[in-house]
Design a protein around this motif. Structure first.
Motif, short mmCIF file in Angstrom:
data_model
loop_
_atom_site.label_atom_id
_atom_site.label_comp_id
_atom_site.label_asym_id
_atom_site.label_seq_id
_atom_site.Cartn_x
_atom_site.Cartn_y
_atom_site.Cartn_z
N TRP A 1 0.83 -1.20 0.00
CA TRP A 1 0.00 0.00 0.00
C TRP A 1 0.86 1.25 0.00
N ALA A 2 0.43 2.26 -0.77
CA ALA A 2 1.15 3.53 -0.83
C ALA A 2 1.26 4.11 0.58
N GLY A 3 2.43 4.64 0.88
CA GLY A 3 2.61 5.28 2.18
C GLY A 3 3.17 4.35 3.23
N GLU A 4 3.10 3.04 3.00
CA GLU A 4 3.69 2.12 3.97
C GLU A 4 5.18 1.94 3.66
N THR A 5 5.95 1.46 4.64
CA THR A 5 7.38 1.34 4.42
C THR A 5 7.79 -0.06 3.95
N GLU A 6 6.91 -1.04 4.15
CA GLU A 6 7.23 -2.40 3.73
C GLU A 6 6.16 -2.91 2.78
N PRO A 7 6.55 -3.59 1.73
CA PRO A 7 5.53 -4.22 0.88
C PRO A 7 4.83 -5.34 1.65
N ARG A 8 3.56 -5.57 1.34
CA ARG A 8 2.81 -6.61 2.05
C ARG A 8 3.20 -8.01 1.58
N LEU A 9 3.43 -8.14 0.28
CA LEU A 9 3.74 -9.46 -0.26
C LEU A 9 5.01 -9.38 -1.11
N ILE A 10 5.84 -10.39 -0.95
CA ILE A 10 7.03 -10.51 -1.80
C ILE A 10 7.11 -11.97 -2.25
N PHE A 11 7.21 -12.19 -3.54
CA PHE A 11 7.38 -13.57 -4.00
C PHE A 11 8.11 -13.57 -5.34
N ARG A 12 8.67 -14.71 -5.65
CA ARG A 12 9.39 -14.82 -6.92
C ARG A 12 8.42 -14.68 -8.07
N ASN A 13 8.84 -13.93 -9.07
CA ASN A 13 7.95 -13.59 -10.18
C ASN A 13 7.89 -14.73 -11.20
N ILE A 14 7.43 -15.89 -10.73
CA ILE A 14 7.33 -17.03 -11.65
C ILE A 14 6.00 -17.74 -11.46
N VAL A 15 5.59 -18.44 -12.49
CA VAL A 15 4.33 -19.17 -12.47
C VAL A 15 4.60 -20.62 -12.85
N GLN A 16 3.95 -21.53 -12.13
CA GLN A 16 3.98 -22.93 -12.54
C GLN A 16 2.55 -23.38 -12.76
N ARG A 17 2.33 -24.14 -13.81
CA ARG A 17 0.98 -24.65 -14.04
C ARG A 17 0.99 -26.17 -14.16
N PRO A 18 1.23 -26.83 -13.04
CA PRO A 18 1.27 -28.30 -13.08
C PRO A 18 -0.13 -28.90 -13.06
N ARG A 19 -0.20 -30.21 -13.28
CA ARG A 19 -1.47 -30.92 -13.21
C ARG A 19 -1.60 -31.49 -11.81
N HIS A 20 -2.77 -31.25 -11.20
CA HIS A 20 -3.01 -31.82 -9.88
C HIS A 20 -3.29 -33.30 -10.05
N LYS A 21 -2.51 -34.14 -9.41
CA LYS A 21 -2.58 -35.58 -9.68
C LYS A 21 -3.94 -36.18 -9.34
N ALA A 22 -4.51 -35.77 -8.21
CA ALA A 22 -5.75 -36.40 -7.75
C ALA A 22 -6.93 -36.06 -8.66
N THR A 23 -7.05 -34.77 -9.05
CA THR A 23 -8.22 -34.36 -9.82
C THR A 23 -7.95 -34.27 -11.31
N GLY A 24 -6.68 -34.21 -11.70
CA GLY A 24 -6.35 -34.10 -13.12
C GLY A 24 -6.48 -32.68 -13.65
N GLU A 25 -6.81 -31.74 -12.77
CA GLU A 25 -6.96 -30.35 -13.24
C GLU A 25 -5.60 -29.66 -13.33
N THR A 26 -5.53 -28.71 -14.25
CA THR A 26 -4.34 -27.87 -14.30
C THR A 26 -4.53 -26.73 -13.31
N VAL A 27 -3.59 -26.57 -12.40
CA VAL A 27 -3.71 -25.52 -11.40
C VAL A 27 -2.61 -24.49 -11.60
N THR A 28 -2.83 -23.33 -11.05
CA THR A 28 -1.85 -22.26 -11.18
C THR A 28 -1.20 -22.01 -9.83
N ILE A 29 0.12 -22.04 -9.82
CA ILE A 29 0.87 -21.76 -8.59
C ILE A 29 1.85 -20.65 -8.89
N VAL A 30 1.78 -19.60 -8.09
CA VAL A 30 2.64 -18.45 -8.32
C VAL A 30 3.72 -18.41 -7.25
#
Lengths: 728, 123
Positions: free
Chosen positions: A38-67
């Motif tokens: 948020w503007a005006g704060e001194t620390e960012p709320r979230l920090i994470f690596r700027n990458i995306v993985q889209r593996p298949r969830h084994k149990a359901t077979g769905e493609t999921v998004t993991i950031v």
């Protein structure tokens, strides 16, 4: 990730609704890390690596998004075979907006957004001179998909400089040096505003340093190359890498093996399990085993003996009955013989007798008695010859034509016998010679075993080289390395010398026809052509290779006397020294990764990009190049610029950076110039903090643009769009 | 979905209220997604040559080549390398390293060369 300076923060936020829609959301969208808050704060709320993985969830077979980074412990639920981590960036420019969207989804979701739109203005960072296509795609995504009311773009390095200026670390005129993840920038500031005209970008960053380290270590330890994942290399880099004050001096320390170099060498011990130690069998064990073997042998011998005696018994019985039959036959009347024989199954007396003799023979053989054939005498003396070939010494004119014929035959027989004898003699002599040589060698071996072994090894190597050379020439005329294993000759592949010669012959033969008089065949040599053309023709195979025989002899000899000797496998090239040799058991030492020169060799690419083949100036020279690019040459301004050089960006955290940068820039500037290099308060987070302060300013909305502006003002306007950093 | 995954809360939800259009609508499953232009193509489309050269852009802010003499270091050890092996084109520091150079497989030589972008790919 176990890194030291970069920490992911992905805890879900719950206070989204406490922020009024006028408060902007600030995003530092870096190529390695995404930071939002948020503007005006001194620390960012979230920090994470700027990458995306889209593996298949084994149990359901769905493609999921993991950031961001995925906890390796949770990998077991996903099938990642078809999707590695992907970044929305190409170099430092966002190009993959599908990935960017997943990242923004994740970020806003974690920030706690739950309204129908993202009802906050957004300030997002981009690279210096971002191509308008990328900028407009980003604006479009924010407006159309998230319903953001207003958007502003700024440059991360500039925000960092402004933040540090705000804290009195650097002045309004200065240069920001920003070695980042994929690129390094220098941007001059004049009167508190960045001058992009004077900026410089070299396409090297932390990513390249890590990659260089990874590749060097994998090549140094091919045996362990699977251990050097990108993440591991990144950790090693953060932990060990430093920048040498002077590469040449530092490397010489290592080359000479000084104590300082030894102290600077780092080790990484890979888990190593010692192989089970083989205890030599005890005396009793050996005795026990021998006894067992002896017993088994005894049993086998007994079995064979029993079988033999039963066979002898059988045959004796048969012989007896046959003898009985013969005796009976003797008593039978002459005219009753046929009927008697037909009853017994034999056709005639002769047959019966021959059977008797046959059985007697085999019985003898079974009993192990010698055959009753006279042994052939080996001794052939002259007198014997004269007895055997009596006609030879008789002159021709004393003989009849019959005898002449006989004499010819005898001469022939005699010569062949003599030839055989001579050959046998020669063989004997050769054997004697060999024996003598062996004895000689053994003697030498006894006298000086080490020297002898050395000599043998040298000989072996020499002959091996010769054989290999021959093989290479055979398979590939001028090849530099004998690795051409493919026998077939495809398009574009080089022919061996023999194959080339054959092709030449064929073509000349084909084009020769019809040219002048055809004289082919007038000479006998002409017909040799066909032999040379034929495919299987291979002159080397006609005579056995003496070198190969010698090689075999040497290697067998070496195997006898040298425990460390390993025969080189056919066609296999010498193993690289980096690989743990297979012949001796692996020790803990083989699992120790030594990181010495790599510690400063890898970050050195930031100052000498040509080490990895990039023909651009390094970080120190970039400062000079930036100053040169400024529109007006002004020595006073230049002096002010170099007295306020701010280092920011993740890679400026590498130890030794400041000293190296300062000495490097000093070399480029006139003697006596004031040069002052300062490190940013926090090279990683200052960009976000500067942006946060900028967005908190009341004038922020004057620098942002709305969806209406975006569609009305057009692309050309967006291309020129630039915020005013002095509003901070 | 497994309890452990729900607990870890790592998966991005399919349906997000704050989005005007959901990802699965924009990028339907099974359809070939429009290929994203890579940086090279983006830069070509920018037509920087149509703009005045004094205006900074992504291409012209790139650093110039270095004026300093090219630093030559041994490909294998990192020492200063006065020699080049004519057979493999690898730079090496001394006779010991030369032995190593000659014992490398073509594959390894190629990797060493490609690190500094000097590998020649014969087609």
């Amino acid at each position: 990730m176990g890194s030291i300076s970069f920490v992911s923060k992905i805890r879900r936020q719950t206070d989204y609704n406490t922020f009024s829609p006028s408060i902007p959301i600030v995003i530092d969208n870096g190529a390695s890390y995404f930071r939002i808050g948020w503007a005006g704060e001194t620390e960012p709320r979230l920090i994470f690596r700027n990458i995306v993985q889209r593996p298949r969830h084994k149990a359901t077979g769905e493609t999921v998004t993991i950031v961001g980074d995925l906890d390796p412990a949770l990998m077991k639920y996903f099938d990642c075979t078809r999707s590695g981590p992907r970044s929305p960036f190409d170099s430092n420019v966002v190009y993959q907006f599908e990935m960017m969207e997943y990242i923004l989804d994740f970020a806003f979701d974690r920030l706690g957004a739950d309204g129908s739109v993202i009802d906050h203005p957004i300030l997002i960072t981009e690279c210096a001179c971002n191509p308008v296509q990328s900028r407009s795609k980003m604006a479009e995504l924010l407006f159309e998909t998230y319903g953001v009311p207003a958007v502003a773009f700024g440059v991360d390095a500039a925000f960092s400089y402004k933040y540090n200026q705000l804290h009195g670390i650097c002045k309004k005129d200065g240069i920001v040096v920003c070695p980042g993840f994929t690129t390094m920038h220098t941007i001059p500031f004049v009167d508190g505003e960045p001058v992009y005209k004077g900026s410089c970008r070299t396409n090297i960053g932390g990513y390249h340093v890590t990659d260089y380290l990874k590749q060097l270590l994998s090549l140094k330890y091919p045996f362990h190359s699977s251990r050097f994942t990108w993440e591991k290399a990144e950790d090693l880099k953060l932990e060990h890498c430093y920048i040498a004050p002077d590469y040449a001096i530092e490397v010489r320390k290592f080359q000479e093996g000084t104590k300082e170099a030894e102290e600077k060498t780092r080790y990484w011990q890979l888990p190593w399990i010692p192989p089970p130690i083989e205890v030599p069998p005890s005396e009793e064990e050996i005795a026990r085993k021998a006894a067992i073997r002896e017993k088994q042998g005894q049993r086998l011998r007994e079995m064979a003996e029993a079988k033999r005696s039963s066979r002898i018994n059988e045959m004796e019985n048969e012989l007896q009955s046959l003898h009985f039959l013969v005796k009976q036959l003797d008593q039978v009347e002459e005219d009753e013989i046929p009927s008697f024989l037909s009853d017994t199954g034999y056709a005639s007396r002769q047959e019966l007798e021959s059977t008797v003799s046959k059985v007697t023979q085999s019985l003898r053989k079974a009993r192990g008695e010698p055959k009753n054939e006279p042994a052939e005498s080996e001794e052939n003396t002259d007198s014997f010859n004269n007895d055997k070939y009596p006609l030879i010494i008789v002159p021709d004119d004393m003989l009849t034509s019959e005898q002449l014929k006989e004499k010819k035959k005898q001469i022939f027989l005699k010569t062949t016998t003599e030839g055989r004898l001579r050959a046998r003699q020669k063989r004997n002599e050769e054997e004697l010679e060999k024996e003598r040589r062996n004895q000689l060698e053994e003697e030498r071996q006894r006298e000086n075993p080490e020297f002898y072994l050395e000599e043998m090894r040298a000989q072996y190597k020499e002959v091996l080289e010769r054989v290999e050379q021959k093989k290479r020439v055979k398979t590939n005329g001028t090849s530099t390395n004998g690795n051409n294993k493919s026998g077939g000759v495809g398009r574009g592949e080089r022919l061996s010398a023999a194959q080339r010669e054959r092709m030449r012959l064929l073509t000349t033969a084909a084009f020769d026809r019809g040219k002048g008089e055809d004289t082919f065949g007038s000479r006998d040599e002409d017909w040799q052509l066909y032999k040379r053309m034929s495919k299987d023709h291979d002159e080397d195979d006609e005579q056995p290779d003496s070198d190969e025989a010698e090689l075999a002899r040497l290697s067998s000899k070496l195997q006898e006397i040298d425990p460390t000797f390993v025969q080189k496998a056919e066609g296999e090239s010498i193993q690289p020294s980096g690989e743990a040799p297979r012949v001796r058991p692996l020790t803990e030492e083989d699992y120790k990764i030594v990181i010495g020169i790599e510690r400063f060799r890898c970050p050195e690419i930031m100052f000498h990009p040509n080490l990895i083949g990039i023909d651009q100036v390094g970080l120190d020279e970039m400062g000079g190049a930036s100053i040169k690019r400024l529109p007006h040459s002004d020595s006073e301004l230049e002096e002010r610029l170099t007295s306020s050089i701010l280092m920011t960006g993740g890679c400026s955290l590498v130890p030794g950076m400041k000293e190296r940068l300062e000495s490097g820039i000093r070399m480029l500037r006139p003697c006596g110039s004031l040069i002052h290099v300062i490190q940013a308060v926090d090279p990683v987070l200052d960009a976000w903090r500067g942006a946060s302060a900028f967005a908190a300013n009341l004038n922020f909305l004057g620098n942002a643009f709305t969806k209406m502006d975006y569609y009305e003002k057009g692309e050309d306007w967006l291309r020129r769009y630039q915020i005013r950093y002095n509003n901070l | 979905m497994e309890a452990e995954l729900v607990e870890a809360d790592i998966v991005v939800p399919m349906q997000l209220r704050f989005k005007k259009i959901q990802s699965y609508e924009k990028y339907p499953k099974g359809q070939t997604r429009g290929r994203w232009k890579h940086l090279k193509q983006i830069l070509q489309a920018e037509n920087f040559q149509d703009y005045p050269p004094e205006e900074p852009n992504y291409i012209n802010i790139e650093s110039p080549p270095s004026n300093q003499p090219c630093k030559r270091i041994c490909d294998i050890t990192g020492y200063e390398a006065p020699y080049v092996d004519p057979r493999t084109n690898l730079r090496y520091a001394n006779a010991d390293v030369f032995k190593t150079v000659r014992s490398l497989s073509t594959e390894q030589v190629h990797q060493y060369l490609s690190i500094r972008n000097a590998a020649v790919v014969l087609k």
